[in-house]
Every structure is written in structure tokens, then in C-alpha cells.
Design a protein around this motif. Structure first.
Motif, PDB file in Angstrom:
ATOM      1  N   PRO A  11      -5.550  23.585  21.764  1.00 56.98           N
ATOM      2  CA  PRO A  11      -5.730  24.173  20.233  1.00 56.98           C
ATOM      3  C   PRO A  11      -4.951  23.240  19.466  1.00 56.98           C
ATOM      4  CG  PRO A  11      -5.881  25.942  21.558  1.00 56.98           C
ATOM      5  CD  PRO A  11      -5.553  24.986  22.422  1.00 56.98           C
ATOM      6  N   ALA A  12      -5.453  22.930  18.228  1.00 53.10           N
ATOM      7  CA  ALA A  12      -4.408  21.928  17.427  1.00 53.10           C
ATOM      8  C   ALA A  12      -3.568  22.869  16.567  1.00 53.10           C
ATOM      9  CB  ALA A  12      -5.213  21.081  16.767  1.00 53.10           C
ATOM     10  N   GLY A  13      -3.859  24.116  16.558  1.00 53.69           N
ATOM     11  CA  GLY A  13      -3.146  24.931  15.661  1.00 53.69           C
ATOM     12  C   GLY A  13      -1.683  25.062  16.078  1.00 53.69           C
ATOM     13  N   GLU A  14      -0.886  25.599  14.927  1.00 54.53           N
ATOM     14  CA  GLU A  14       0.569  25.954  15.005  1.00 54.53           C
ATOM     15  C   GLU A  14       0.910  26.556  16.074  1.00 54.53           C
ATOM     16  OE1 GLU A  14       4.297  26.717  12.283  1.00 54.53           O
ATOM     17  OE2 GLU A  14       2.247  27.136  11.466  1.00 54.53           O
ATOM     18  N   ARG A  15       2.015  26.465  16.810  1.00 52.41           N
ATOM     19  CA  ARG A  15       2.546  27.403  17.824  1.00 52.41           C
ATOM     20  C   ARG A  15       4.000  27.043  17.660  1.00 52.41           C
ATOM     21  NH1 ARG A  15       0.133  27.274  23.605  1.00 52.41           N
ATOM     22  NH2 ARG A  15       1.066  25.302  23.403  1.00 52.41           N
ATOM     23  N   ARG A  16       4.927  27.815  16.939  1.00 52.91           N
ATOM     24  CA  ARG A  16       6.224  27.685  16.703  1.00 52.91           C
ATOM     25  C   ARG A  16       6.880  28.870  16.634  1.00 52.91           C
ATOM     26  NH1 ARG A  16       6.993  24.996  10.605  1.00 52.91           N
ATOM     27  NH2 ARG A  16       5.794  26.593   9.638  1.00 52.91           N
ATOM     28  N   PRO A  17       8.189  28.913  17.036  1.00 54.78           N
ATOM     29  CA  PRO A  17       8.814  30.114  17.012  1.00 54.78           C
ATOM     30  C   PRO A  17       9.498  30.301  15.713  1.00 54.78           C
ATOM     31  CG  PRO A  17      10.178  28.762  18.103  1.00 54.78           C
ATOM     32  CD  PRO A  17       8.949  28.056  17.926  1.00 54.78           C
ATOM     33  N   SER A  18       9.751  31.539  15.159  1.00 52.65           N
ATOM     34  CA  SER A  18      10.494  31.625  13.697  1.00 52.65           C
ATOM     35  C   SER A  18      11.553  32.814  13.884  1.00 52.65           C
ATOM     36  CB  SER A  18       9.307  31.993  12.721  1.00 52.65           C
ATOM     37  OG  SER A  18       8.685  33.199  12.868  1.00 52.65           O
ATOM     38  N   ALA A  19      12.325  32.640  12.869  1.00 56.90           N
ATOM     39  CA  ALA A  19      13.367  33.546  12.710  1.00 56.90           C
ATOM     40  C   ALA A  19      12.291  34.587  12.060  1.00 56.90           C
ATOM     41  CB  ALA A  19      14.337  33.286  11.613  1.00 56.90           C
ATOM     42  N   VAL A  20      13.011  35.993  12.160  1.00 57.58           N
ATOM     43  CA  VAL A  20      12.128  37.245  11.936  1.00 57.58           C
ATOM     44  C   VAL A  20      11.853  37.291  10.227  1.00 57.58           C
ATOM     45  CG1 VAL A  20      12.086  39.851  11.804  1.00 57.58           C
ATOM     46  CG2 VAL A  20      12.972  38.669  13.931  1.00 57.58           C
ATOM     47  N   ALA A  21      10.624  36.750   9.912  1.00 57.87           N
ATOM     48  CA  ALA A  21      10.295  36.612   8.694  1.00 57.87           C
ATOM     49  C   ALA A  21       9.989  37.992   7.864  1.00 57.87           C
ATOM     50  CB  ALA A  21       8.964  35.780   8.444  1.00 57.87           C
ATOM     51  N   GLN A  22      10.624  38.266   6.818  1.00 60.96           N
ATOM     52  CA  GLN A  22      10.567  39.570   5.986  1.00 60.96           C
ATOM     53  C   GLN A  22       9.185  39.560   5.270  1.00 60.96           C
ATOM     54  OE1 GLN A  22      12.992  41.745   6.529  1.00 60.96           O
ATOM     55  NE2 GLN A  22      13.638  40.325   7.979  1.00 60.96           N
ATOM     56  N   LEU A  23       8.149  40.024   6.098  1.00 64.08           N
ATOM     57  CA  LEU A  23       6.883  39.940   5.330  1.00 64.08           C
ATOM     58  C   LEU A  23       6.152  41.302   5.540  1.00 64.08           C
ATOM     59  CD1 LEU A  23       5.178  36.803   6.992  1.00 64.08           C
ATOM     60  CD2 LEU A  23       5.757  37.106   4.913  1.00 64.08           C
ATOM     61  N   TYR A  24       6.409  42.035   6.232  1.00 59.00           N
ATOM     62  CA  TYR A  24       5.462  43.463   6.561  1.00 59.00           C
ATOM     63  C   TYR A  24       6.120  44.446   6.746  1.00 59.00           C
ATOM     64  CZ  TYR A  24       1.911  39.693   7.136  1.00 59.00           C
ATOM     65  OH  TYR A  24       0.719  38.903   6.963  1.00 59.00           O
ATOM     66  N   GLY A  25       7.577  44.460   6.971  1.00 60.49           N
ATOM     67  CA  GLY A  25       8.457  45.431   7.504  1.00 60.49           C
ATOM     68  C   GLY A  25       8.557  45.673   8.953  1.00 60.49           C
ATOM     69  N   GLU A  26       9.180  46.470   9.549  1.00 60.34           N
ATOM     70  CA  GLU A  26       9.087  46.951  10.894  1.00 60.34           C
ATOM     71  C   GLU A  26       8.191  47.950  11.183  1.00 60.34           C
ATOM     72  OE1 GLU A  26      10.645  45.207  12.819  1.00 60.34           O
ATOM     73  OE2 GLU A  26      11.658  43.875  11.642  1.00 60.34           O
ATOM     74  N   PRO A  27       7.575  47.872  12.395  1.00 55.50           N
ATOM     75  CA  PRO A  27       7.923  47.248  13.433  1.00 55.50           C
ATOM     76  C   PRO A  27       7.191  45.547  13.565  1.00 55.50           C
ATOM     77  CG  PRO A  27       6.262  48.630  14.352  1.00 55.50           C
ATOM     78  CD  PRO A  27       6.715  48.968  12.974  1.00 55.50           C
ATOM     79  N   PHE A  28       6.407  45.320  12.352  1.00 55.18           N
ATOM     80  CA  PHE A  28       5.493  44.077  12.479  1.00 55.18           C
ATOM     81  C   PHE A  28       6.042  42.859  12.486  1.00 55.18           C
ATOM     82  CE2 PHE A  28       2.949  47.772  10.874  1.00 55.18           C
ATOM     83  CZ  PHE A  28       2.184  47.734  11.800  1.00 55.18           C
ATOM     84  N   ASP A  29       7.581  42.893  11.618  1.00 59.11           N
ATOM     85  CA  ASP A  29       8.027  41.602  11.351  1.00 59.11           C
ATOM     86  C   ASP A  29       8.696  41.001  12.931  1.00 59.11           C
ATOM     87  OD1 ASP A  29       7.354  41.324   8.901  1.00 59.11           O
ATOM     88  OD2 ASP A  29       9.121  41.981   8.157  1.00 59.11           O
TER      89      ASP A  29
END
Length: 556
Positions: A11-29
Motif C-alpha cells: 500500500p502506498a499510504g504512509e507508514r512512519r513512526p512518530s513521537a507521541v503527538a498530543q492529539l487525543y490524550g492518554e491512553p490514545f496518544d
């Protein structure tokens, strides 16, 4: 019988690790970051389990636009994992679920950042759906998804150029699936030159796509160079899954070189990895290739078992075009063991799929295989009074297919690519000449020679024509229509004789199809006109240009 198709791109979609982004709060981020890491290291079972656990938790929260958006994000990531694992049914459920949720929140109040996040998820959803449709053989629907993404893309702030590159990459993969090798190579090369370093994941996959194109069109040294560059990038980023796929790509290149022992060893190694990781789509591709190799070394039983396993896996996945490739391989195996009825059944079933999915190059290959089996049967058995009719039947299959495969070289921009493809096409044209000789039709032989000597059309303007139809908001230089052909009309073209045109082509200039050769001033007949018409109708490819030349001297 042509070898099996190259391993499909992931699949051509993105697959890359990232630092823990602050988007939804824990435990989701932190959960999202961990699942993405599992995905990068090819532990798809752990990644899937992580996303499913987070999704269950999200579904327990009180419903709101924010919660629906979170669920859409989790489903989008889950779809990416399932596509990587070739779980196409599961991926379809996740893609559809994510799209419903995104549509639900589309009218909810959002700030600028929220709107950009929504657009990013929408683009990812469209690209994932295009991947899904492409893998199940629904190529026209996949193109429609990419066109929709192209319309949405200008609204998205894409400073890294990643989504732009991914959209272009998806178009390249679609062209590869259609067998539009020249257009795929031209687009991939342009994208690679214009994609910024910030979109490194897409760059590496473009290199892989170029490797597949070159491997499939006879330029094996260049293919290995592209694969090596891509593998260096995957290794540097720790992308284990892509490194595993590279084994299958290298095996396919070794098979194209005729290094069958090397190919078999690499395919067996890749098969063991894919079976252990439950990547059944990639495993089926390896089994298909191993069936071909087993047949080449005379292991009829082993080849049959591998082909049957490959076909069953593709059918379970719903991968129609890949399943048709296995049917075609099975048809050749059936012929080798003398089961003519089964050979005809499988070949026709494969051709029906290719025709329905507009993969016309493969239709031509099926027709060539049928013509070759007829020729072989003519050599083995006495057809008596029916021999002339059998030869005509074989010619009606072989000659249009040979003309179409030969014309495919005009898709390529570079002279080297055209030269290498002509070596592939010459096999088909030699079959047509043998059958013409066997028919004892002197007029047909004369027309064949005249057509081959007519010369190509040299295009002095190296710039490709703009596509006649482009989606609104689509940048034509980066995203040409998938139907665009580089052998279309170009301004400033002039006709040269065969040798001169090929010499000009060696300098890297475009060439267009040869002119029609008028055989007599009174009749208006042109060389091979019935076969040319059949080829253009069956395979949807331009065989000759609109220009007409006389075979006789104008002073005679």
C-alpha cells in the motif's frame, strides 16, 4: 509463456513512526505511537491488536464529534495495517467505517488545525480505498478515488509534500497494474525528481516502483540499482516490512535474468517470512512464481500444488487480476500435461478477467499463448485438411497481439527502454512470421515486411502532450490521466525511414507509431489492415499513425 507478474507493491499510504503527538490524550496518544512502531517493524498482528484495543476503548466513550473523529483516525490506521497484511475484506470494513465517520463530522465546527487534520484523514481514506480497489482489480474505480483525492488536495496544507507524492505514487501503481509501463515510468521519474526529501517514505517507494518497471521491461541492471537505493532507505528508517518485500523483488529480477536457482532460493526465503507473518497476499505471489520455477525444472506435481495454493489464496482475498495470472500459469501447466480442455478453460477465464478490468496487455499475452499452443499442436500432430484453417486461427490470434505488444514500445520515453521492450515484442512477431510462412500466403508475408520497414515517426518536440482530460484541480505535469499515452499525437513530428528513426530514437527522442502503408493506388488497401483493426479494437492501443505512405516509388 511469460513468467509470473512481479511482486505487487505494498500500500502506498504512509507508514512512519512518530513521537507521541498530543492529539487525543492518554491512553490514545501513546497507544497510537506504539501501534505505529509495531507497524514499522512489520509486527502487523501487534499493530492490529493495538488499534483494535484503542478502538474498543473509544467506542465506550460518550458519543461526540471529537470521539467520532478519534474512531475515524483509529480505523484509518487499522485499514493501513490490514492492507499491508493483504486482509482485503478487513481493510474494506475499516475504510468504509472511517469514511462514514469522517462524513458524519464534516459539518461539525472545527478550527483551522482541526480542518487540516480532517482533510488529512480524508486523503488517507481515499488513498487507502484506491489501494483496496486496485488490489481487487477494480482499476477504474481506483482511478475515480485518486481523482477525488486530487480535487481535495489543494485544500490541504502539505508542507512536506508527502500526500502529494503518495497520490502520484498511487497513480504509478495503477498504471503498472494496467501494464502501461511507459506512462508509469515517465510519471514515476517525474515524481522522484520533484518529491522533496521531507517525503522520504514516498521517495523510497517510487524507487521500488521504478525497479519493478525496469525489471518487467528487461532493464535488469537498472532495476537492481533502483532496488538497492530503495533498500538503503528502508534500512536507514528501520522499515522491516519493506525490506522483506525487497527479497521478493530481487527474486523476480533473478528470475528475469534466468538465474533460476537464485530466484527459487529467494522466493522460498520470502515465502517463509510471509507465511510466518501471515501476509497471505505476498505469500500467494511467491507461490505463483515458485510454481513457474518448479514447472521450468520439470516438477509437474510441485508446480501444480503451488499454483493451486496461489490461486486459492488470491480468490479468498478477492485479488482478481493476480488470480487471473495464476489461472494463466495453470493453463500452461495443463497444456504441458496434455489437458487441452483445462488449458482452454483456464486461459479463457484469465482473459475474461483481464478484459473486464481493462488490462489489455495481458489480454494480448493470453492470445499469444493460445496461438503458440496451436502452433505447437500443428508441429506435433497432422491436421490434414484442417491445417489451413488451424493456421488461420493461430494467425488471427498471434498477429494482432504481436502488433499490440510491439506498439507498446512507443509508450517509453527513453531509447534504451524502447530497445529492451522490442526484444520482448520480437518473440511475438517471430511467431507471427512463422505462422505467415506456414500459411504460404505470399501477400501476407509481403505486407508484414512492408509494415516492419515502414519506419517510425520521430517526434522533434520532446515534451509529452497534455492529457486531453484532467480532473479539476489536478496538476497535469504531476498527475496525468491514467489513460494518457505517450504515443499520442505530438506537434512537430516528421517521418523517417526505419533505420533513421531508430538511430534518432537512440539519441533519446520520442517516436510515434509507423504510418499506414498503402499497398496499391487503386484499391486503397493498407498493409495488414484487418489485423491492425483487430489489434486496435481488442487491445485499445494505437498501432499505426494517421499518416499514410505508399510502398511503391512515387516516380514509378
Amino acid at each position: 509463456m511469460p513468467p509470473p507478474s512481479p511482486p505487487p507493491s505494498p500500500p502506498a499510504g504512509e507508514r512512519r513512526p512518530s513521537a507521541v503527538a498530543q492529539l487525543y490524550g492518554e491512553p490514545f496518544d501513546s497507544g497510537l505511537a506504539l501501534a505505529e512502531e509495531h507497524q514499522l517493524t512489520a509486527d502487523l498482528a501487534a499493530a492490529s491488536a493495538g488499534y483494535e484495543e484503542l478502538l474498543t476503548l473509544a467506542e465506550s466513550l460518550e458519543d461526540s464529534p471529537d470521539v467520532r473523529f478519534l474512531r475515524a483516525h483509529l480505523l484509518s490506521n487499522l485499514a493501513s495495517v490490514r492492507l499491508s497484511a493483504t486482509d482485503l475484506a478487513g481493510a474494506a470494513d475499516a475504510v468504509e467505517g472511517a469514511r462514514r465517520l469522517l462524513d458524519d463530522v464534516a459539518s461539525a465546527p472545527m478550527g483551522p488545525r482541526g480542518r487540516q487534520l480532517w482533510l488529512e484523514l480524508l486523503l488517507r481514506n481515499l488513498l487507502a480505498r484506491a489501494d483496496l480497489l486496485r488490489n481487487t482489480g477494480r482499476l477504474d474505480e481506483a482511478l475515480a478515488c485518486l481523482d477525488e483525492a486530487a480535487v481535495r488536495l489543494p485544500e490541504f496544507d502539505d508542507p512536506e509534500g508527502l500526500r502529494t507524492a503518495e497520490l502520484g505514487l498511487n497513480r504509478v501503481l495503477l498504471l503498472i497494474d494496467r501494464g502501461e509501463w511507459g506512462a508509469a515510468e515517465e510519471l514515476a521519474t517525474a515524481l522522484l525528481a520533484s518529491t522533496p526529501a521531507t517525503a522520504a517514505p514516498a521517495q523510497a517507494r517510487l524507487l521500488t516502483a521504478l525497479g519493478l518497471i525496469c525489471s518487467s521491461t528487461g532493464r535488469l541492471d537498472l532495476a537492481e540499482d533502483y532496488f538497492a537505493r530503495a533498500e538503503d532507505d528502508f534500512r536507514a528508517r528501520g522499515d522491516i516490512g519493506e525490506q522483506h518485500l525487497m527479497l521478493a523483488h530481487r527474486a523476480h529480477t533473478a528470475m528475469q535474468r534466468g538465474e533460476l536457482d537464485v530466484a527459487e532460493r529467494l522466493f522460498a526465503e520470502a515465502s517463509a517470512i510471509f507465511e510466518r507473518q501471515r501476509h497471505f497476499g505476498h505469500l500467494a505471489v511467491c507461490e505463483q512464481a515458485r510454481a513457474f520455477l518448479a514447472g521450468r525444472r520439470g516438477d509437474v506435481a510441485g508446480a501444480g500444488d503451488l499454483m493451486a495454493s496461489s490461486l486459492a489464496r488470491f480468490e479468498r482475498l478477492g485479488a482478481e487480476i493476480a488470480a487471473a495470472d495464476s489461472m494463466l500459469l495453470g493453463a500452461q501447466q495443463a497444456y504441458d500435461r496434455g489437458d487441452i480442455d483445462e488449458m482452454k478453460r483456464l486461459a479463457q477465464a484469465a482473459r475474461d478477467v483481464y478484459q473486464a478490468r481493462a488490462v489489455y496487455e495481458r489480454c494480448a499475452q493470453v492470445d499469444l499463448i493460445l496461438a503458440e499452443t496451436l502452433e505447437d499442436n500443428l508441429n506435433r500432430t497432422d491436421h490434414g485438411d484442417h491445417e489451413a484453417a488451424s493456421v488461420r486461427t493461430a494467425l488471427a490470434l498471434a498477429l494482432p497481439a504481436a502488433l499490440a505488444l510491439e506498439a507498446a514500445r512507443y509508450d517509453f520515453v527513453s531509447a534504451h527502454a524502447r530497445s529492451q521492450w522490442r526484444e520482448v515484442a520480437d518473440h511475438a512477431m517471430r511467431l507471427a512470421f512463422r505462422l505467415a510462412v506456414r500459411s504460404q500466403d505470399q501477400g501476407l508475408l509481403f505486407e508484414l515486411v512492408e509494415h516492419r520497414c515502414a519506419g517510425a515517426t520521430l517526434a522533434l518536440d520532446p515534451t509529452p502532450r497534455a492529457p486531453s482530460t484532467a480532473s479539476e484541480g489536478e496538476a497535469a505535469s504531476v498527475f496525468p490521466s491514467a489513460a494518457m499515452k505517450t504515443h499520442g499525437h505530438l506537434a512537430g513530428a516528421m517521418s523517417l525511414g526505419g533505420v533513421a528513426a531508430e538511430a534518432a530514437a537512440s539519441a533519446g527522442l520520442r517516436v510515434n507509431p509507423p504510418p499506414r502503408v498503402r499497398m496499391a493506388p487503386e484499391s486503397g488497401r493498407t498493409a495488414l489492415q484487418e489485423y491492425v483493426a483487430a489489434a486496435e479494437f481488442r487491445y485499445h492501443r494505437r498501432i499505426v499513425s494517421d499518416e499514410e505512405v505508399a510502398f511503391w516509388s512515387p516516380t514509378s
